[in-house]
Design a protein around this motif. Sequence first.
Motif, mmCIF file in Angstrom:
data_model
loop_
_atom_site.group_PDB
_atom_site.id
_atom_site.type_symbol
_atom_site.label_atom_id
_atom_site.label_comp_id
_atom_site.label_asym_id
_atom_site.label_seq_id
_atom_site.Cartn_x
_atom_site.Cartn_y
_atom_site.Cartn_z
ATOM 1 N N ILE A 54 6.135 6.393 -11.725
ATOM 2 C CA ILE A 54 5.570 5.975 -13.009
ATOM 3 C C ILE A 54 4.105 5.604 -12.802
ATOM 4 O O ILE A 54 3.752 4.933 -11.831
ATOM 5 N N ILE A 55 3.265 6.095 -13.701
ATOM 6 C CA ILE A 55 1.838 5.785 -13.625
ATOM 7 C C ILE A 55 1.624 4.388 -14.205
ATOM 8 O O ILE A 55 1.936 4.150 -15.377
ATOM 9 N N LYS A 56 1.111 3.476 -13.392
ATOM 10 C CA LYS A 56 0.948 2.108 -13.891
ATOM 11 C C LYS A 56 -0.457 1.846 -14.421
ATOM 12 O O LYS A 56 -0.680 0.920 -15.183
ATOM 13 N N MET A 57 -1.410 2.658 -13.973
ATOM 14 C CA MET A 57 -2.776 2.488 -14.463
ATOM 15 C C MET A 57 -2.818 2.886 -15.932
ATOM 16 O O MET A 57 -2.179 3.864 -16.320
ATOM 17 N N PRO A 58 -3.553 2.118 -16.775
ATOM 18 C CA PRO A 58 -3.660 2.555 -18.177
ATOM 19 C C PRO A 58 -4.417 3.888 -18.285
ATOM 20 O O PRO A 58 -5.109 4.290 -17.357
ATOM 21 N N LEU B 186 -0.432 5.206 -9.437
ATOM 22 C CA LEU B 186 0.903 4.614 -9.459
ATOM 23 C C LEU B 186 0.903 3.199 -8.895
ATOM 24 O O LEU B 186 1.881 2.469 -9.042
ATOM 25 N N LEU B 187 -0.201 2.788 -8.271
ATOM 26 C CA LEU B 187 -0.289 1.399 -7.797
ATOM 27 C C LEU B 187 -0.418 0.475 -9.001
ATOM 28 O O LEU B 187 -0.916 0.876 -10.046
ATOM 29 N N ASP B 188 0.012 -0.782 -8.833
ATOM 30 C CA ASP B 188 -0.291 -1.772 -9.847
ATOM 31 C C ASP B 188 -1.803 -1.811 -10.001
ATOM 32 O O ASP B 188 -2.513 -1.919 -8.991
ATOM 33 N N PRO B 189 -2.322 -1.757 -11.230
ATOM 34 C CA PRO B 189 -3.782 -1.753 -11.377
ATOM 35 C C PRO B 189 -4.448 -2.917 -10.637
ATOM 36 O O PRO B 189 -5.495 -2.741 -10.013
ATOM 37 N N GLY B 190 -3.809 -4.089 -10.696
ATOM 38 C CA GLY B 190 -4.389 -5.248 -10.011
ATOM 39 C C GLY B 190 -4.530 -4.987 -8.518
ATOM 40 O O GLY B 190 -5.547 -5.313 -7.902
ATOM 41 N N VAL B 191 -3.504 -4.367 -7.935
ATOM 42 C CA VAL B 191 -3.531 -4.056 -6.506
ATOM 43 C C VAL B 191 -4.619 -3.020 -6.217
ATOM 44 O O VAL B 191 -5.401 -3.152 -5.272
ATOM 45 N N TYR B 192 -4.675 -1.983 -7.078
ATOM 46 C CA TYR B 192 -5.699 -0.943 -6.909
ATOM 47 C C TYR B 192 -7.087 -1.572 -6.873
ATOM 48 O O TYR B 192 -7.901 -1.270 -5.994
ATOM 49 N N SER C 48 -8.787 -11.729 -14.387
ATOM 50 C CA SER C 48 -9.544 -11.990 -15.614
ATOM 51 C C SER C 48 -9.935 -10.693 -16.322
ATOM 52 O O SER C 48 -10.247 -10.692 -17.507
ATOM 53 N N TRP C 49 -9.934 -9.578 -15.599
ATOM 54 C CA TRP C 49 -10.213 -8.291 -16.259
ATOM 55 C C TRP C 49 -8.985 -7.758 -16.991
ATOM 56 O O TRP C 49 -9.036 -6.680 -17.588
ATOM 57 N N GLY C 50 -7.852 -8.468 -16.847
ATOM 58 C CA GLY C 50 -6.627 -7.984 -17.492
ATOM 59 C C GLY C 50 -5.721 -7.220 -16.550
ATOM 60 O O GLY C 50 -4.809 -6.533 -16.993
ATOM 61 N N PHE C 51 -5.986 -7.323 -15.241
ATOM 62 C CA PHE C 51 -5.129 -6.637 -14.265
ATOM 63 C C PHE C 51 -4.539 -7.672 -13.320
ATOM 64 O O PHE C 51 -5.102 -7.936 -12.247
ATOM 65 N N LEU D 275 2.117 -7.092 0.432
ATOM 66 C CA LEU D 275 1.859 -5.656 0.532
ATOM 67 C C LEU D 275 1.216 -5.329 1.884
ATOM 68 O O LEU D 275 1.616 -4.391 2.568
ATOM 69 N N ALA D 276 0.239 -6.154 2.279
ATOM 70 C CA ALA D 276 -0.452 -5.902 3.547
ATOM 71 C C ALA D 276 0.542 -5.959 4.698
ATOM 72 O O ALA D 276 0.519 -5.110 5.597
ATOM 73 N N SER D 277 1.450 -6.954 4.671
ATOM 74 C CA SER D 277 2.353 -7.044 5.815
ATOM 75 C C SER D 277 3.376 -5.908 5.794
ATOM 76 O O SER D 277 3.767 -5.403 6.841
ATOM 77 N N GLU D 278 3.758 -5.450 4.581
ATOM 78 C CA GLU D 278 4.619 -4.265 4.505
ATOM 79 C C GLU D 278 3.958 -3.050 5.122
ATOM 80 O O GLU D 278 4.612 -2.199 5.715
ATOM 81 N N MET D 279 2.624 -2.959 4.945
ATOM 82 C CA MET D 279 1.887 -1.805 5.441
ATOM 83 C C MET D 279 1.461 -2.001 6.898
ATOM 84 O O MET D 279 0.763 -1.162 7.462
ATOM 85 N N GLY D 280 1.788 -3.157 7.466
ATOM 86 C CA GLY D 280 1.403 -3.410 8.850
ATOM 87 C C GLY D 280 -0.074 -3.699 9.020
ATOM 88 O O GLY D 280 -0.658 -3.427 10.063
ATOM 89 N N GLU D 281 -0.691 -4.246 7.980
ATOM 90 C CA GLU D 281 -2.116 -4.568 8.032
ATOM 91 C C GLU D 281 -2.288 -6.079 7.894
ATOM 92 O O GLU D 281 -1.414 -6.761 7.363
ATOM 93 N N SER D 282 -3.453 -6.599 8.355
ATOM 94 C CA SER D 282 -3.666 -8.034 8.199
ATOM 95 C C SER D 282 -4.140 -8.354 6.782
ATOM 96 O O SER D 282 -3.795 -9.393 6.228
ATOM 97 N N THR D 283 -4.937 -7.462 6.198
ATOM 98 C CA THR D 283 -5.349 -7.685 4.812
ATOM 99 C C THR D 283 -5.639 -6.345 4.162
ATOM 100 O O THR D 283 -5.970 -5.371 4.838
#
Lengths: 61, 679
Positions: free
Chosen positions: B300-304, B380-386, B409-412, B422-430
Amino acid sequence: MPMRAWWQQVRSWLRELTGDDAYERYVQHHQQHHPDQVLLNRQQFYLAEQQRKWSGVKRCC
Amino acid sequence: MKKLLWSLIAVVGAFSLAGVALQRGESINALWIIVAAVCIYSLSYRFYSAWIAAKVLTIDETRATPAVRLDNGRDFVPTNKWIVFGHHFAAIAGPGPLIGPTLAVQFGYLPGVLWILVGAVVTGCVQDMTVLLLSMRRDGRSLGQMAKDELGPVGGYAAMIGTLMIMIILIAVLGLVVVNAMKHSPWATFTVFATIPIAVLIGLYLRNIRPGRVLEGSLLGLVLLIAAVVGGGALQNHPALYAAFDFEGLQLAWFVIGYGLIAAILPVWLLLAPRDYLSTFLKLGTIGLLLAAVVMVNPIIKMPALTSFIDGTGPVFAGKLFPFLFITIACGVISGFHSLVASGTTPKLVTNEKDVRMIGYGCMALESLVAVTALIAAALLDPGVYFAINSPAGVVGSLPADAVAKITSWGFPVTVDQMNALASEMGESTLFARTGGAPSLAVGMASILSAAFGKGLLALWYHFAIMFEAVFILTTLDAGTRVGRFMLQDLLGHVWKPMGKTSWYPSILISSSLIVLGWGYFLYIGVIDPNGGVNILWPLFGIANQMLAAIALCVCTGVIVKRSQLKYIWVTGVPLLWLAAVTTTAAWQKIFSDETRIGFLAAADAMANKLAAGTLPAAQIPVAPNLIFNQRLDAVLAGFFAVLLWIIILDTLRVCYRVVNGKPVLPLSETPYVAVQAK
């Protein structure tokens, strides 16, 4: 044995696509057109080909 | 029956496109976009490309191609059309169509989708097919040579200088993408570093152990690459090793610069050629896998559809929808670089002129589909995450709490916990401020691929995706440096003869160093820039790439007019006008806009004022003079691209004017007709 024939076909496409059969094709071309000239061996041919291939734009962005 | 089938495709295509374009407020499935894309490509391939081939290019099946006439068993080889398709696609598909659409998703998914679909079939595919045929009618001559033969020396030199400049900007921005993907990511850094000894090993294998057995060597290399991805994950259990691969951006930039220099000087068989075999395998395999996964998972496309950033205030890069969407997504729609490939290796392989449609038009349509897929992976990423991944610290602040507050504050909406999880799921520190497009694409790819092929392997897929992007970015980097080196040697050879000898070591060293110095400088500045460098370099790259496309279209248009086909001038003329408008507007705004995030001069002045007033943060004071100088240099560069573009457009207009008024022009340089010999 259609399975076997099928595999042969895939293999020959793969070989041609990757350039794996380049030397065989070179030998064939050489024997047909310039049998009088020196034939490069596998390694010489491979090195000469790499040099030629990478002298122009081969990869894009 | 056939008519019915094509009508059905048209109806399905129109329906899907309407679904994509008109859906408001609800989220849509990615499959709509894919179906719309495939229908548009099929229809335009079946009808538009056939019409161009028959009427404009007057393709002639009985005319012997250079591959047939000049067959030498090496570069001129008549080859099966599917094999040429594979070669050509592997040559044109690079990191560009993955990164551009990822960045452009900040406008929402719709503008990008529409531009990729419509733009590709009326501009990019037409350019690739036309240049390919023109080159085939001229013994496979290069774009620069054709510009010189058909338009005159001015066009020829403009094409040559343009190509050299775009190469430098391209390598710098791709280098920046890799650096940003590896920054403080020991896993990614280890994997990317490991690709180098693996390539060398395969190089030795292909030279000494089993000469020329490319298939074996590549398969062996692939196994090793996957082992390197898995091995990188094990690093987390060894704190000392983990720390040893944890680098700052600047350290990695120096590494990339040093690597580029060494790779350009080493013999090709040792590093460049074997890594290219690996990256080609990986590229085709991963793209196929990704397409299959998108269809299977149907995310599902989450970006508007549209975001408010079309007004020019976007955090990923600054500038309004027009012209910056059309600069940001260059590769994947129309890429000037393709005209170099279409007038390089490919025209020497095509067995019959009728294959030009499939190879020229078809390959570009497929690359455009890759761009659509990359766009889906980002949307497909959450816009806020993107936005958290792609916004530089200079825009949203370097503290996670500040960044999420600003993005929310931008609405995302997005939270620090969500990003950390998410970072730890991807094996990254940030994953905050990992600009450049590669990390967010990798997150998107990892979530699709793990949903389709193996849940719970998110971190592995993420680092596989990073490795996949890095491997062919590094290939482009040293192949590009080599090409740049040859061009520079050619240029310098006119000044001092010995410099023109391509195998003379001092000449190799000097010219390679100059090229590396060129892109290394822009890479260095990109890394120290607090706004993340991508905001400067990607638009410059887009402008340069579109300028090169405009040069190619000028050559095509000039030839069409000289062939007394004035009534068809719009086929390449309209894309040319559009590119000229886009490139000129973008260059103008990048130079003169008052907005400091857009205008180079405004940014330089603003920073100079702050420096003089002493209001600059302490960390920025030592690098400020560099940044100020660089912004002014970028302004000059953007202006240079625009001037070069207009020189060649005016030169083309001059040729067209003379043709229309019956005045003499350079004769068409087409090689005379030779009939295919009946077998």
